[in-house]
Write a protein that holds these residues in place. Sequence first.
Motif, PDB file in Angstrom:
ATOM      1  N   GLY A 393      28.909   5.950 -23.639  1.00  0.00           N
ATOM      2  CA  GLY A 393      29.371   5.845 -25.147  1.00  0.00           C
ATOM      3  C   GLY A 393      30.402   4.529 -25.582  1.00  0.00           C
ATOM      4  O   GLY A 393      30.615   5.010 -26.293  1.00  0.00           O
TER       5      GLY A 393
ATOM      6  N   PRO B 103      32.819   9.991 -23.461  1.00  0.00           N
ATOM      7  CA  PRO B 103      32.791   9.541 -24.762  1.00  0.00           C
ATOM      8  C   PRO B 103      30.826   9.957 -25.140  1.00  0.00           C
ATOM      9  O   PRO B 103      29.929   9.264 -23.929  1.00  0.00           O
ATOM     10  CB  PRO B 103      32.760   8.477 -24.616  1.00  0.00           C
ATOM     11  N   SER B 337      29.629   8.196 -36.222  1.00  0.00           N
ATOM     12  CA  SER B 337      29.764   8.659 -35.060  1.00  0.00           C
ATOM     13  C   SER B 337      29.067  10.650 -35.627  1.00  0.00           C
ATOM     14  O   SER B 337      29.358  10.885 -35.306  1.00  0.00           O
ATOM     15  CB  SER B 337      31.192   8.735 -34.231  1.00  0.00           C
TER      16      SER B 337
END
Lengths: 671, 339
Positions: A393, B103, B337
Amino acid sequence: MKISYNWLKDYCKYDLSVEGLAESLTNAGLVVDTVNPVEDDFCLEVEVTSNRPDCLGFIGVAREVATIVRGKLDIPDVGYDTTDENINDITSVAVEDNELCQRYTARIIKDVKIGPSPEWMQKKISSIGLRPVNNIVDITNYVLMESGQPLHAFDLDRLSEGRIVVRRAKKDETMEAIDGSKCVLADDMLVIADAQRPVAIAGVMGGKDTEVSDATRNILLESAFFDPRSVRRVSRKLSLMSDSSYRFERRVDPECVDWASRRATKMILDIAGGQAVEGVIDQNYLEDNKMNVSLKMSRLNSLLGLQIEKNAAKDILEHLQFKINSETEDGFSVDVPSFRGDVYREIDLIEEVARIHGYDKIPVKSSIGVKLTQDNRFDKITERTKNVISGLGFNEVVTDSIVGDSQERHGTIWSETGSLKILNPIRQDENLLRKALVHNLLRVKKHNQNYGVEKTDIYELSKVYLPQEDDQLPEEKECLCILGEDGYLALKGAIETMLSHLNIADSLESVHFDFGLFSSEKSAELRLGDRVLGFIGELSREVISDYDFRSKPCVAELDFNVLLDKTNLEDSYLKIPSLPIVSRDFAVVSDEKVTWAEIKGCIESLKIDYVDNIEFFDVYRGKQIEKGSKSIAFRVIFRADDKTLKSEEVDILQEKILTSLGNSLGVSLRA
Amino acid sequence: MQERLSEIQNQAKGDLAKAESLEEVETIKTRYLGRKGGVITEIIKAIPGLPPEQRSSIGKSANALKQEISKWIEDAKGTLAGKEQASDSKKMFDLSIPGEHKPYGHKHPLTQTIDDIKEIFKKLCFDIEYGPEVEHEYYNFDALNIPADHPSREDFDTFYLGNKRLLRSQTSTVQIRVMEKTKPPIRMIAPGKVFRPDTVDARHASMFHQIEGLMVDEGVSFSDLKYVLTLFAQSYFGQDIKMRFRPSFFPFTEPSAEIDISCSLCKGKGCSVCSQSGWVEVLGAGMVDPNVFDTVGYDSEKYTGFAFGIGVERLTMLKYGIDNIRLFFENDLRFLSQF
């Protein structure tokens, strides 16, 4: 350089639209960046590479066009009449520095009439962005643009004793340039002087005192060759750039020096009247030895992967004004024209043929075979590391290697020696090569926080630069820095996961470590075997308030070289046990000082074959636990390869573990 | 007692018929069958205290009733469970609520571009090499045929560190380092950071990334260069990409070329990305200059080779239509992202 579509036609009759011209020039290596309409004309911005100063004039560009269309190049006539008076009776030129001035010519035109230049000339020079001044200045500019050879016209009557001395400036001599700037000169600068003072900075700019004005009647016309490096250096030093210095520093054609002088003289006579004095002063010119280069067609064709005929290659080179001087079956040799200083080897001729013939005609084919590539361990480990960390992550960031000195205000990590300094930084406050990654990651965190991104789990795998002794290159240390927002143990867990994916056998040891960046409680040096892997910690309160962080990030900075050395890329398979396991949960009470590592170590030291794994659960403090003590919960998993363990067997082992923990660490079962 | 039992039977039946939820059924179950205080349980418990002649028949009836009530309860449960399930899914669970996310970490877009390019060149049998970012002037200039004091050095504006050290302004330095330690044949690419003191704007950064390529062997020609770079461009940008090789100048290659591809945004029609030309420059390349071979001690009569350089940021910007190079180094997670 700017080219006018119409003006270019003076030197080569080409039948190309402006788009066609732009495309042809681009395909031959003169990239046309933009084409702008100017009244009934077009202005083409041509990018001339530094090896082709011959194309910094219309004639040079026309030569390319004439070669592309296989047409004729028209060079203007420069013949004119003179008076009987000889130039040597009027003036003199003394060149005192032969190295910096390799040719100096002077001509004199008397009784000129200064006024505006004719409309056709104003239109032409305006089309390429030049501002008309007066007929003499416009003519020198016109010939500069036409030939690429800079010229300068002096007001002869304002030259002290009417003569020229080409010399180095005296220290702190001064001169006011045409553009009004006051120049303080140094003794490594070449100047054109009269009997008393500098009147021009050679190749860079003329002086205000002797420039052509409305009152000028007699002109001394300079055309010269100045040393490119010297002009470049002086122009940089004085921060004076001009169309002239731009050309001199790229090297003008020594042979064209006289031609341009004649051309301008003829135009002055035609446009501004007056009479040319007989003769020319031409100082210091040593004609270059003609460069002679031969070309083998076999070499040309094999290097390019082409099949060009010899005659086609000859035709191209002759259009570019190379002279064929001898011929063999496989090739020929040529005299290189003086304006092509960039051509002195066979490969240079091959390039000329290739670019005019057209790169598009070179076939796209190959016979190169397969080959086994080498394994790149660094790449493999880097990729695996990034995959694991990203998989957990974290986002990869790329930050600048150049940093400011505030980077180390909370302590250094890898080296105490001062950072390497950049001598010519863009910003004076960012002039150092980073010695750690962590500070850059804190800045990234800050940037994100400013834009409302509260959780910034990030990492960078990149180099830091550790200074070595003297003038050695720095050690470029590959480091991995991770910033996590889920607390110390989550970050440590991420590192442990990474170590396990890299098949690193050594276990990770944490040793308490005092470091300004980190809180005094959660701050450790991480070790793998006998190597220091790096540092991990929760940011100290000072750092958090310094950066104004709203969260409490943890950071680890690791020496990636240790991982490179310790990684085992051979993944192996362990048979999945077929017999059931027996697990026992423990909750024990211990003194605060006892660490988990000690408890685990104690159990391991019993070397019980059936202990398969020891798993940590949690630490509890509070009600029911005495102050100064803590409760630690964990699970031990028992397993035998060859039989199903009986409950009674495990009971005995469990008792053994508890006894040992009690004896060596004073740990007891929680009531 | 038998009467009491039939009374209980009726009551239980009535209670169950009124029950509207599983919870109520459970309460009823406890009321009648609960271990402590259940009506039936109590009766069964009390049997030993009955007169002996009644014990058997009452015992039988009580047990039969227990069985019966148990069955009714199960039936009621089944019916109600079906009903509740049906009403549950209609009333309670909102299918449109978004899923929960673990995540997901992203590799930097520049890393991804470099990885993509490495992958393509690995297929073409190129090795991956690396070199230092802080270099000697020799590797950045002299060995690459860029003489001191020459205007061409200006094209490679450079950060200096003193004592003839600098931050490399091009990855071509790795060519020299590899040739110094390896004999031909060579096929390699070298990705890495480079530095130039450019004024930072939307198109320029003082640190950026290049990938250098080099192939040296006997008989390597310009058509090999075109072949390899065409395969690369088609592989990276797509099969229908158009390419243009045009002459240019680099001190360390001769002949030199710049390579344009048809603009992917406007399909060659002209837009702001390609300055209306329909073409965008993506590569610099050329045949290795014999002077470079002489410097590293290769026989320039025997060996030929080609070299090329790729701008990583530029390719990434083109691929995604990114208009500001600074985004790569600001590391805003809202940007990172997306890749």
